[in-house]
Structures are given as C-alpha cells and as structure tokens.
Design a protein around this motif. Structure first.
Motif, PDB file in Angstrom:
ATOM      1  N   PRO A 120      46.894  53.594  43.376  1.00 56.47           N
ATOM      2  CA  PRO A 120      48.266  53.867  42.317  1.00 56.47           C
ATOM      3  C   PRO A 120      47.421  53.131  41.062  1.00 56.47           C
ATOM      4  O   PRO A 120      46.719  52.325  41.096  1.00 56.47           O
ATOM      5  CB  PRO A 120      49.116  53.146  42.909  1.00 56.47           C
ATOM      6  CG  PRO A 120      48.844  52.480  44.063  1.00 56.47           C
ATOM      7  CD  PRO A 120      47.428  52.700  44.519  1.00 56.47           C
ATOM      8  N   LEU A 121      48.350  53.373  39.964  1.00 56.25           N
ATOM      9  CA  LEU A 121      47.488  53.117  38.557  1.00 56.25           C
ATOM     10  C   LEU A 121      48.592  51.945  38.335  1.00 56.25           C
ATOM     11  O   LEU A 121      49.396  52.207  37.147  1.00 56.25           O
ATOM     12  CB  LEU A 121      47.374  54.048  37.776  1.00 56.25           C
ATOM     13  CG  LEU A 121      46.395  55.152  38.093  1.00 56.25           C
ATOM     14  CD1 LEU A 121      46.672  56.534  37.463  1.00 56.25           C
ATOM     15  CD2 LEU A 121      45.073  54.692  37.842  1.00 56.25           C
ATOM     16  N   GLY A 122      48.282  50.546  38.553  1.00 57.77           N
ATOM     17  CA  GLY A 122      49.071  49.528  37.815  1.00 57.77           C
ATOM     18  C   GLY A 122      50.548  49.690  38.275  1.00 57.77           C
ATOM     19  O   GLY A 122      51.356  48.706  37.674  1.00 57.77           O
TER      20      GLY A 122
ATOM     21  N   GLU B  26      26.227  43.800  36.796  1.00 58.49           N
ATOM     22  CA  GLU B  26      26.775  42.556  37.393  1.00 58.49           C
ATOM     23  C   GLU B  26      27.808  42.718  38.667  1.00 58.49           C
ATOM     24  O   GLU B  26      27.717  41.985  39.551  1.00 58.49           O
ATOM     25  CB  GLU B  26      27.159  41.510  36.427  1.00 58.49           C
ATOM     26  CG  GLU B  26      27.680  40.031  36.864  1.00 58.49           C
ATOM     27  CD  GLU B  26      28.597  39.412  35.803  1.00 58.49           C
ATOM     28  OE1 GLU B  26      29.672  38.983  36.198  1.00 58.49           O
ATOM     29  OE2 GLU B  26      28.387  39.647  34.601  1.00 58.49           O
ATOM     30  N   ARG B  27      28.672  43.449  38.372  1.00 56.16           N
ATOM     31  CA  ARG B  27      29.569  44.137  39.490  1.00 56.16           C
ATOM     32  C   ARG B  27      29.076  44.853  40.656  1.00 56.16           C
ATOM     33  O   ARG B  27      29.998  45.549  41.398  1.00 56.16           O
ATOM     34  CB  ARG B  27      30.922  44.531  38.673  1.00 56.16           C
ATOM     35  CG  ARG B  27      31.551  43.348  37.953  1.00 56.16           C
ATOM     36  CD  ARG B  27      33.035  43.756  37.754  1.00 56.16           C
ATOM     37  NE  ARG B  27      33.790  43.568  39.126  1.00 56.16           N
ATOM     38  CZ  ARG B  27      35.071  43.619  39.036  1.00 56.16           C
ATOM     39  NH1 ARG B  27      35.947  43.490  38.146  1.00 56.16           N
ATOM     40  NH2 ARG B  27      35.638  43.839  40.105  1.00 56.16           N
ATOM     41  N   GLY B  28      28.030  45.301  40.451  1.00 60.78           N
ATOM     42  CA  GLY B  28      27.379  45.869  41.334  1.00 60.78           C
ATOM     43  C   GLY B  28      27.583  47.427  41.660  1.00 60.78           C
ATOM     44  O   GLY B  28      27.542  48.027  42.387  1.00 60.78           O
TER      45      GLY B  28
ATOM     46  N   PRO C  66      46.132  41.431  28.277  1.00 58.13           N
ATOM     47  CA  PRO C  66      46.092  42.202  29.650  1.00 58.13           C
ATOM     48  C   PRO C  66      44.925  42.192  30.303  1.00 58.13           C
ATOM     49  O   PRO C  66      43.997  42.938  29.537  1.00 58.13           O
ATOM     50  CB  PRO C  66      47.177  43.142  29.600  1.00 58.13           C
ATOM     51  CG  PRO C  66      47.285  43.524  28.388  1.00 58.13           C
ATOM     52  CD  PRO C  66      46.875  42.266  27.507  1.00 58.13           C
ATOM     53  N   LYS C  67      44.626  42.210  31.542  1.00 55.32           N
ATOM     54  CA  LYS C  67      43.301  42.465  32.323  1.00 55.32           C
ATOM     55  C   LYS C  67      43.090  44.066  32.001  1.00 55.32           C
ATOM     56  O   LYS C  67      41.949  44.449  31.810  1.00 55.32           O
ATOM     57  CB  LYS C  67      43.036  41.834  33.405  1.00 55.32           C
ATOM     58  CG  LYS C  67      41.909  42.239  34.091  1.00 55.32           C
ATOM     59  CD  LYS C  67      41.504  41.254  35.513  1.00 55.32           C
ATOM     60  CE  LYS C  67      42.322  41.575  36.420  1.00 55.32           C
ATOM     61  NZ  LYS C  67      41.622  40.902  37.787  1.00 55.32           N
ATOM     62  N   TYR C  68      44.284  44.945  32.366  1.00 59.09           N
ATOM     63  CA  TYR C  68      43.923  46.119  32.407  1.00 59.09           C
ATOM     64  C   TYR C  68      45.121  46.882  31.554  1.00 59.09           C
ATOM     65  O   TYR C  68      46.213  46.268  31.451  1.00 59.09           O
ATOM     66  CB  TYR C  68      44.170  46.797  33.787  1.00 59.09           C
ATOM     67  CG  TYR C  68      42.898  46.536  34.752  1.00 59.09           C
ATOM     68  CD1 TYR C  68      41.904  47.609  34.581  1.00 59.09           C
ATOM     69  CD2 TYR C  68      42.872  45.448  35.646  1.00 59.09           C
ATOM     70  CE1 TYR C  68      40.752  47.538  35.548  1.00 59.09           C
ATOM     71  CE2 TYR C  68      41.605  45.482  36.306  1.00 59.09           C
ATOM     72  CZ  TYR C  68      40.715  46.511  36.128  1.00 59.09           C
ATOM     73  OH  TYR C  68      39.473  46.360  37.026  1.00 59.09           O
ATOM     74  N   LEU C  69      44.572  48.034  30.869  1.00 55.87           N
ATOM     75  CA  LEU C  69      45.547  48.544  29.936  1.00 55.87           C
ATOM     76  C   LEU C  69      45.864  50.008  30.650  1.00 55.87           C
ATOM     77  O   LEU C  69      44.523  50.551  30.912  1.00 55.87           O
ATOM     78  CB  LEU C  69      45.364  48.645  28.637  1.00 55.87           C
ATOM     79  CG  LEU C  69      45.885  47.648  27.628  1.00 55.87           C
ATOM     80  CD1 LEU C  69      45.694  47.945  26.309  1.00 55.87           C
ATOM     81  CD2 LEU C  69      47.477  47.351  27.999  1.00 55.87           C
TER      82      LEU C  69
ATOM     83  N   PRO D 187      38.855  44.866  48.333  1.00 53.25           N
ATOM     84  CA  PRO D 187      37.984  45.751  49.378  1.00 53.25           C
ATOM     85  C   PRO D 187      36.584  45.882  48.473  1.00 53.25           C
ATOM     86  O   PRO D 187      35.468  45.959  48.893  1.00 53.25           O
ATOM     87  CB  PRO D 187      38.537  47.198  49.132  1.00 53.25           C
ATOM     88  CG  PRO D 187      39.847  46.898  49.161  1.00 53.25           C
ATOM     89  CD  PRO D 187      40.246  45.658  48.379  1.00 53.25           C
ATOM     90  N   ASP D 188      36.701  45.664  47.000  1.00 50.49           N
ATOM     91  CA  ASP D 188      35.421  45.504  46.232  1.00 50.49           C
ATOM     92  C   ASP D 188      34.757  44.365  46.631  1.00 50.49           C
ATOM     93  O   ASP D 188      33.609  44.440  46.922  1.00 50.49           O
ATOM     94  CB  ASP D 188      36.057  45.684  44.781  1.00 50.49           C
ATOM     95  CG  ASP D 188      35.031  45.227  43.999  1.00 50.49           C
ATOM     96  OD1 ASP D 188      33.825  45.454  44.051  1.00 50.49           O
ATOM     97  OD2 ASP D 188      35.127  44.324  42.853  1.00 50.49           O
ATOM     98  N   THR D 189      35.169  43.214  46.738  1.00 50.33           N
ATOM     99  CA  THR D 189      34.446  42.210  46.897  1.00 50.33           C
ATOM    100  C   THR D 189      33.956  42.062  48.206  1.00 50.33           C
ATOM    101  O   THR D 189      32.966  41.539  48.730  1.00 50.33           O
ATOM    102  CB  THR D 189      35.238  40.744  46.599  1.00 50.33           C
ATOM    103  OG1 THR D 189      36.452  40.755  47.419  1.00 50.33           O
ATOM    104  CG2 THR D 189      35.560  40.583  45.219  1.00 50.33           C
TER     105      THR D 189
HETATM  106  P1  UTP Z   1      43.733  43.107  39.935  1.00 55.87           P
HETATM  107  O1  UTP Z   1      44.235  42.169  38.874  1.00 55.87           O
HETATM  108  O2  UTP Z   1      44.103  42.848  41.288  1.00 55.87           O
HETATM  109  O3  UTP Z   1      42.441  43.284  39.572  1.00 55.87           O
HETATM  110  O4  UTP Z   1      44.649  44.627  39.725  1.00 55.87           O
HETATM  111  P2  UTP Z   1      41.350  43.962  40.301  1.00 55.87           P
HETATM  112  O5  UTP Z   1      41.511  45.384  40.328  1.00 55.87           O
HETATM  113  O6  UTP Z   1      40.762  43.051  41.443  1.00 55.87           O
HETATM  114  O7  UTP Z   1      40.342  44.051  39.000  1.00 55.87           O
HETATM  115  P3  UTP Z   1      38.875  43.302  38.921  1.00 55.87           P
HETATM  116  O8  UTP Z   1      38.335  43.443  40.137  1.00 55.87           O
HETATM  117  O9  UTP Z   1      39.231  41.819  38.439  1.00 55.87           O
HETATM  118  O10 UTP Z   1      38.475  44.059  37.835  1.00 55.87           O
HETATM  119  C1  UTP Z   1      44.639  45.812  40.583  1.00 55.87           C
HETATM  120  C2  UTP Z   1      45.018  46.729  39.752  1.00 55.87           C
HETATM  121  O11 UTP Z   1      46.374  46.784  39.083  1.00 55.87           O
HETATM  122  C3  UTP Z   1      46.391  47.233  37.754  1.00 55.87           C
HETATM  123  C4  UTP Z   1      45.058  48.029  37.501  1.00 55.87           C
HETATM  124  O12 UTP Z   1      45.407  49.226  38.145  1.00 55.87           O
HETATM  125  C5  UTP Z   1      44.035  47.117  38.494  1.00 55.87           C
HETATM  126  O13 UTP Z   1      42.970  47.882  39.205  1.00 55.87           O
HETATM  127  N1  UTP Z   1      46.486  46.387  36.568  1.00 55.87           N
HETATM  128  C6  UTP Z   1      46.302  44.940  36.898  1.00 55.87           C
HETATM  129  C7  UTP Z   1      46.985  46.587  35.673  1.00 55.87           C
HETATM  130  O14 UTP Z   1      47.684  47.884  35.370  1.00 55.87           O
HETATM  131  N2  UTP Z   1      47.281  45.776  34.546  1.00 55.87           N
HETATM  132  C8  UTP Z   1      46.873  44.334  34.631  1.00 55.87           C
HETATM  133  O15 UTP Z   1      46.910  43.493  33.540  1.00 55.87           O
HETATM  134  C9  UTP Z   1      46.298  44.162  35.788  1.00 55.87           C
END
Ligand code: UTP
Ligand code: MN
Length: 567
Positions: free
Chosen positions: A276-278, A136-138, A220-223, A335-337
């Motif tokens: 970078p990573l978060g 779905e995310r291509g 959290p969206k990302y860990l 950049p993704d969208t």
């Molecule tokens: P974004 O919240 O901007 O989302 O986080 P995204 O990458 O566009 O995510 P999608 O497209 O909804 O999946 C950017 C980056 O910040 C870090 C992650 O590395 C993420 O890719 N992040 C974000 C965290 O570490 N923790 C979070 O709760 C949210």
C-alpha cells in the motif's frame, strides 16, 4: 465507470423527493418523519435526513441511501436499482461510458505524469548523489530501469517549467498535484527526492512517491502525490501491474510495507510482492488483489504496532472473504534489509513458516490461550464465508485443547444467558449465526460523534485501543477512519457503499439522529474512552479470577488502579 453513474444519479435525485413518492413525510426538526413502508406501524418511526441523504427506521432497523430504499421497496438487486434510478434521473448508463466528459482530462493527466516520469528519470542519470544512494541500498541498475526510478532536483520549479514548456496547462498541473499552487509562486511538489512512479494497471504513471535523501528529521521521509481522479491511496497497490501475473500464477500476493521492500522483493525473485502507499491496508487494496487471487501473505514488524496491524489485516482479509497467512519480521528488520542480509533462500524459508490466523492468535496469546481463542473468534465473526469459517474453526479445534475450548464456551454461554440471549450450542453455531456482541452505550456515543462530525473521527479513532472495543462494527468503522489518508474526512456515503445490511442499519440509525450534546463533545469522548477501557480491564480481571491466574490478576488490578487515578 459505475461510480460515475452512481454519483451522477445521487446528484440528481434527492432522497426526500424519492421517498415522498412512496411515503407521506412530515418535517420533524432536522429530519422528515413518516410511517415506515417496510413494516406495519401506527406511529411514525421512519426518518429521512436530507443533509446526509439517508433514511432509517427505528422500528424495523432498515436504513441506507436512495439505492437501498429502492432495493428494499421494489425488491431489486443493487444493479437493478441503479438502472431503475438512472431511468428516473435521466442518466444514460451505456452512453455515459462513451461520451465520458472527463475522458480527455484523464488522458491529459496521464500524459503529464508520463512526461514528469521521463523528466525525473533523466535527472537521475545526472545525479551522482542519488545514484550513489541507490547503489548503497543495493538496488541493481535493472531495477532502476524496471521501476523507472527517478530523481526530483532541489530547484523550486524545474519540473513545473518543463511541463509548462511541454504545453501542459496550469489547470491540469494543479489538478495533477505535480506542482503546488499556493499563495506565492507555484512550485514543484517533489524537491530533492528519489522518485518512485506509481503506475496504474496498464503501467502508466499516475502518481509518485518521493523519498528524501537528506537525513533531516524535520521533513517527512516519504511524500506521496495528492489524490486525484486517477489516484486513490486507499486502493493503489505499488507495483501491482508488475506483480499481477505472478500473483495469478503463484496463487497469492505478498503484502509488504514500503517502496524499497517491494523493489527488493522483485530484485530477489519474489515478483508477487506489492505494498500500500503510506496508508494501512484497506478493503480497497484487498478488493484489487482478490481479482487476481484470494490468498495474501501479510508481512509485518514483530513490534507491538506490527502485531496490531497484523490483527487488523487479518480481520480485513476475512471480511473480504479472502485467506491470509502472516509473518512477523523481528527487530527493526523489513523485507528489504532481510533480503540484503540473508538472501533469497532464507527469505523463502522464512515465508514458508508463515502462520495461519488461528496459529498467529494462539502464538501471540502466549500462555493465555483463552484470550487468543477469544480474540480470534471475535475477528473470525467478520468473515461471511461459511466455508472459510468452518476451515478456521476446524483448525482451531485441532490446536486449542478441548479444555480451553470448553472453558471459552462456558464463558460465552454464561454471558449470553445473563443477558437473556439464546445459548449457543457449539462454537460453530455461535459463529455461523453471525451474531455480534451488542454495541455498548459508550461505543455508540463515539460512533455517533464520529459519524456526525467527520472532522473528529480521526482524532477519536487515534485515541482508541481497538482491542478494547467489544463491537466489531464499531471497530471496523474506526479502522476505516484510520485507513483514510490523513487529510480526508470520514464520509458516511462511502461507508454506506461497502457494508452489509446490518452495518447499514447501524450507521443510518446513528447518523440520522446524532442525539449528542454539542457543547460537551470533548468531555463525552474522553469519558467514553475511559469507560470502555475500564470495562475491558474489568472483563479481563474477572477472567483472571475465573482461571485462578494470580499473576495476571495482580498486574491487571495494578493497571486498573493507574487507570482510575488519571484525571
Ligand atoms: P518506513 O518508514 O517503514 O520506511 O515506511 P521504509 O520503507 O523502510 O523506508 P526506507 O527503507 O527507510 O527507505 C514504509 C512506507 O510508509 C510510507 C511509504 O510508503 C514507505 O515506503 N511512508 C513512510 C510515508 O508515506 N510517509 C513517511 O513519512 C514515511
Ligand atoms: Mn526500509
């Protein structure tokens, strides 16, 4: 390897013992005092603090750790000081490399992550839901393969069981962060998440990022994996091992924000993209990129947060002696969208319109060009490379009208003569002296608190609007605090290790003698922040008056009223 040696030396040599060989030290409260060996004096102003392992002379301003002491005293380079102190401490530099006691440990950590990665990849093949999400995310199947994407099941300890069965010890698993060993039963760190392995430069998995598949706002969206000896968030660039050849070949890297942005860039042929990573961008990330190319293309959101991040990014890039260009993506686009909506060709065109720092600052300043010039010059002062600075100033003088430049110069000169400082004869000279605006009392107090109570540092940094800080050093320190991972404290040690002599002097001076009222810290902090805000706004008010800009003056005065009304 070098940091191992440095840490080993630091653990074996106490600064008091070392300095005592050269200086007669006497106890004075928490510190030791003596006559400074670096300038001639009759009353002691040279201090040593053993808790922080630093020295500072209030007479000549020299300060730092054991390495800076030896560099200054013995007139040695940093590397010479390392060998010298290694000899003293009985640390063997070459042999440490060969009999690294941690070596086996590191191999085992990698093996655990590689096994976990295989496990997650296998799970993904079985998870219709996760595969559907990627589709779905291509994300194309080739990308799933290339980035070794995986899936962590919702069960509480499927990975833990698997790794235990494969023969990994709990000690190692604890260290890896792959499982969480709290008070109850141990369980997996990642559950019901899409998994992005994070690779080292050889392409070995050393950590993971995980995106939730649920849309719940409560998690959290990302860990990201917790840090361990092979994984430092302030240095790790996602996908760097895949991007490195392209960065060298194209001559620049593209810095994006998230995992999906990186993958989309690679899928659409922009193989020099990393993220970078978060955390925000740090000097650590840039140092890695600089080894491949000095040029970076920064992409940020066009919103207020994105613009401030861009400013900070530009400053960091200058401080590393590197070159940046900036693009801002509009309206919640990343950049993704963007790539999925408009395709590679449009993205290429869009990147082609990237702005140089000068253009970026002037365009963000709108009609108030002077403010743009001023902000830009403040940031450029973090650049120690005279060639880069000259280029930027040449571009600035091509772009900003002569009137604007002259006006800005007048303001700067008026200020410096009022403060009894040397008058700069031109912008170029002003900047090549490397002179920085003096630190205000309030900035100094905030820094003292942050440096002596590292636990407060983040809380303070979060309350400050960086645009209000006059002193670039104060700004850099607080930026660094914000760039640290959430749960990490500011370490004076780490700060000292990558800064220039002036910064070192300021840091050791502020740390060695905090001189703050421990009872009133919260009040001190909020007072200082309030005063800094007020000063900044007063400065803008007098600028607006000078320019006769009635609109700006009116809204600034209103802003000031609301500021002083707050309790
Ligand atoms: P974004 O919240 O901007 O989302 O986080 P995204 O990458 O566009 O995510 P999608 O497209 O909804 O999946 C950017 C980056 O910040 C870090 C992650 O590395 C993420 O890719 N992040 C974000 C965290 O570490 N923790 C979070 O709760 C949210
Ligand atoms: Mn996104």
């Amino acid at each position: 390897m070098k940091t191992d040696v440095i840490d080993e030396i630091k653990s074996r040599i106490d600064i008091h013992d070392l300095v005592s060989e050269y200086v007669d030290l006497k106890r004075a409260g928490q510190n030791y005092k003596g006559l400074c060996p670096f300038h001639s004096e009759k009353t002691p102003s040279f201090m040593v603090n053993t808790a922080k392992q630093i020295f500072h002379c209030f007479g000549c301003g020299k300060g730092g750790d054991i390495f800076s002491f030896i560099m200054n005293y013995e007139n040695m380079t940093f590397n010479e000081a390392i060998s010298f102190l290694a000899g003293k401490a009985g640390v063997k530099i070459e042999t440490m490399h060969h009999h690294d006691p941690d070596r086996g440990n590191k191999e085992a950590l990698i093996a655990a992550h590689e096994e976990a990665s295989r496990f997650f990849m296998h799970n993904l093949k079985d998870s219709k839901q996760a595969l559907a999400y990627l589709a779905e995310r291509g994300i194309k199947p080739e990308m799933i393969e290339q980035f070794s994407l995986g899936y962590a099941k919702g069960e509480r300890d499927s990975l833990l069981k698997h790794l235990r069965a494969t023969g990994f010890s709990d000690t190692l698993l604890k260290k890896s962060g792959l499982a969480y060993f709290g008070s109850g039963e141990a369980h997996d760190f990642f559950r019901d998440r899409l998994i992005f392995p994070i690779f080292d430069l050889r392409g070995k998995a050393v950590a993971f990022g995980g995106r939730t598949l649920s849309s719940s706002k409560n998690i959290p969206k990302y860990l990201n994996s917790p840090e361990h000896p092979l994984f430092r968030k302030s240095e790790s660039c996602y996908a760097l091992h895949m991007a490195k050849n392209s960065i060298v070949q194209k001559g620049y890297s593209i810095i994006v924000e998230g995992y999906f942005d990186v993958i989309a860039c690679h899928q659409f042929g922009f193989v020099n993209a990393i993220a970078p990573l978060g955390t925000a961008l740090t000097p650590g990330h840039l140092k890695k990129l600089k080894k491949l190319s000095p040029k970076v293309l920064l992409t940020f959101d066009a919103d207020q947060a994105g613009i401030s991040a861009a400013r900070r990014g530009i400053e960091l890039v200058y401080a590393e002696g590197m070159i940046s260009k900036i693009v801002l993506l509009s309206d919640g686009e990343d950049p993704d969208t963007f790539l999925r909506k408009y395709g590679a060709e449009q993205f290429r065109k869009f990147l082609g319109g990237a702005l140089s720092p000068v253009r970026f600052f002037l365009s963000k300043a709108g009609k108030n060009k002077i403010e743009g010039v001023r902000q830009f010059l403040a940031i450029l002062s973090s650049c120690n490379d005279p060639l880069l600075r000259d280029d930027a100033l040449r571009e600035l003088s091509d772009l900003a009208s002569e009137k604007v430049m002259r006006r800005e110069l007048e303001i700067i000169s008026r200020k410096s003569s009022a403060e009894g400082r040397r008058l700069p004869s031109s912008v170029v000279e002003l900047n090549s002296t490397g002179e920085t605006p003096e630190m205000s009392k309030e900035e100094e107090i905030l820094l003292r608190i942050a440096l002596s109570l590292p636990r407060m540092a983040r809380r303070i940094a979060e309350q400050i609007d960086f645009a209000n800080l006059a002193d670039p050093l104060a700004r850099r320190i607080f930026e660094r605090v914000l760039a640290l991972p959430q749960d990490e404290e500011l370490s004076v040690d780490a700060l000292l290790s990558d800064c220039n002599p002036e910064e070192r002097s300021a840091i050791s001076r502020l740390t060695i003698d905090p001189g703050i009222d421990m009872e009133e810290i919260a009040k001190n902090v909020s007072d200082c922040i309030g005063k800094i805000r007020l000063k900044h706004i007063n400065m803008r008010i007098s600028e607006a008056k000078d320019k006769g800009d009635a609109d700006a003056l009116f809204s600034l005065l209103r802003e000031r009223t609301s500021l002083t009304k707050k309790p």
